[in-house]
Design a protein around this motif. Sequence first.
Motif, short mmCIF file in Angstrom:
data_model
loop_
_atom_site.label_atom_id
_atom_site.label_comp_id
_atom_site.label_asym_id
_atom_site.label_seq_id
_atom_site.Cartn_x
_atom_site.Cartn_y
_atom_site.Cartn_z
N ARG A 112 0.82 -1.21 0.00
CA ARG A 112 0.00 0.00 0.00
C ARG A 112 0.86 1.27 0.00
O ARG A 112 0.34 2.37 -0.12
CB ARG A 112 -0.94 -0.01 1.20
CG ARG A 112 -0.25 0.06 2.55
CD ARG A 112 -1.28 -0.06 3.65
NE ARG A 112 -0.69 0.03 4.99
CZ ARG A 112 -1.34 -0.18 6.11
NH1 ARG A 112 -2.62 -0.52 6.07
NH2 ARG A 112 -0.75 -0.07 7.27
N TRP A 152 -2.25 -7.93 -0.64
CA TRP A 152 -2.38 -6.66 -1.34
C TRP A 152 -2.26 -6.83 -2.85
O TRP A 152 -2.98 -6.19 -3.61
CB TRP A 152 -1.32 -5.69 -0.82
CG TRP A 152 -1.32 -4.39 -1.57
CD1 TRP A 152 -0.55 -4.06 -2.65
CD2 TRP A 152 -2.18 -3.28 -1.32
NE1 TRP A 152 -0.86 -2.78 -3.08
CE2 TRP A 152 -1.86 -2.29 -2.28
CE3 TRP A 152 -3.18 -3.02 -0.38
CZ2 TRP A 152 -2.51 -1.05 -2.32
CZ3 TRP A 152 -3.83 -1.78 -0.42
CH2 TRP A 152 -3.50 -0.82 -1.38
N GLN A 376 -5.47 6.67 4.50
CA GLN A 376 -5.54 5.81 3.32
C GLN A 376 -6.71 6.21 2.43
O GLN A 376 -7.73 6.72 2.92
CB GLN A 376 -5.68 4.34 3.74
CG GLN A 376 -4.50 3.83 4.55
CD GLN A 376 -4.80 2.55 5.31
OE1 GLN A 376 -5.31 1.60 4.72
NE2 GLN A 376 -4.49 2.52 6.59
N GLU A 381 -4.66 2.44 -0.45
CA GLU A 381 -3.36 3.08 -0.66
C GLU A 381 -3.14 4.17 0.38
O GLU A 381 -4.06 4.92 0.72
CB GLU A 381 -3.29 3.69 -2.06
CG GLU A 381 -3.22 2.69 -3.19
CD GLU A 381 -3.05 3.37 -4.53
OE1 GLU A 381 -2.31 4.37 -4.59
OE2 GLU A 381 -3.66 2.91 -5.50
#
Length: 506
Positions: A112, A152, A376, A381
Amino acid sequence: MTPTPFAEPTPRAPRRRRGVLVATAVAVAVAALGACSSEPADPATQPATDGSGHDVGVQLFQWTWDAIAAECTDDLGPAGYAWVLTSPPQEHVLGGQWWTAYQPVSYLLESRLGTREQFAAMVATCHDAGVDVRVDAVVNHMTGQDEPGTGWAGSSYEHYEYPGIWTYDDFHHCGLSTSDDIVSYFDRAQVQTCELVNLADLATETAPVRERLSAYLQDLVSLGVDGLRIDAAKHMAADDIAAILAPLTKGDADDGADLAIMQEVIRGSAEPISPDEYLGNGQVYEFTYGKELKGVIAGSPGLALELGDATARYVPSDDAVVFVENHDTERNGSTLSYQDGTDDALATVLMLAGAYGTPQVYSGYSFTDTDAGPQQLDDGEVVDATCGGDPRPGADLKDGAWVCQHRWPQVAGMVGWRGVVGDAPVVDTWSEGDAVALGRGQRGFVVVNFGDDELRTTLTTSLPDGSYCDVLAGGEDCTKVTVEDGRVDVVVPAGAALAWDVADRV
């Protein structure tokens, strides 16, 4: 700062911070002037030019690769930071908490915080800015999730099954506690073969596991990484770590000798595992320093002058990485944190002023929930860090705001100061009540006032006679003091510090 009879503001050209390059330029200029005089300048009274003070690192916790790249160029390089420590770059479990980054799913450099390409670009950009890159490497374990999931980057996993990487037999199943978790830290076998809070513990004594972990680390090094922080090193035998590191090569070295290694080994009273047994692999984090620094500042700051001296509680200076706080200790309360405001900043001043260990500054984000991750986007992200115009201790920050401790004037000013003093010895130590002072040879002097009242006193220093600017003021004006016959009259406001060095003579 209010003008006083002993502290006279004098206009000077803007110079927000100074790094090792500024110190070197000043030294060259002074040397050139000295060559034209009848007596050459005394090297002991000039800024260090050997880079011995260019050793300060900063942990940019949960900063994205793009944000780190920009910070290397805009701030870290100019300020004189030698290296930056990134958060783990490998694929991890999904979730908003900070600790998801410490639960690997695969060794793909997709997280991320950014892509493999962004990571490689960040390393190159930081190198261009004169800043080395060190990476937090999670090699002791995989996830702590009992239910199957997807990471992820889309990799599937189960607690002990990671397709194409690990299978059940690659992990420890210690059988020393009912849960297979560590119950007693006084049992070496439990600490190094049982699970740390359910995290699947890799059998690092086996050749296949060692080879795969070495390959992961070599991939990082191939992208230009200059050093590794070995997370949870205490939970692996020192020989296992040595075997994993042994095949690594960097540049022209065939043994990874120029790769910086920093190992997380938390010292525990009367525990069988100590940081000393890991020194053959590289440096260790000396947690005792940060914990005791918090205590002495709360009680008798003068005792901070003695931190690092006790061989029974500390590893030798060259083997130690020291810190005021990190991402774990600011959450468990064992050290100071940004929430301590000025005390946190002044403790960092003392760490950077001293000669013990390699200092690591910390820079994270604000929080009230200790599990909370950084800001985020909807897809998970992390938002690029921004520091705003004037980061300072005690700022009123909303949860998730970037604290940017590395830019605090007291901290950034001391990074440049340390580059000037180099490896000059600690001299002229002084303490009284809540105030502490020390010098570094004939190159620099610092006084710190933790008290609630203004400090006015006269101190003895080895600085050459003359007028000096305070390098911690963080502004464009010079707060001036004069050294005469080795004596200096100082006025230090409550909760403040002043520092002078031979690169900032008026």
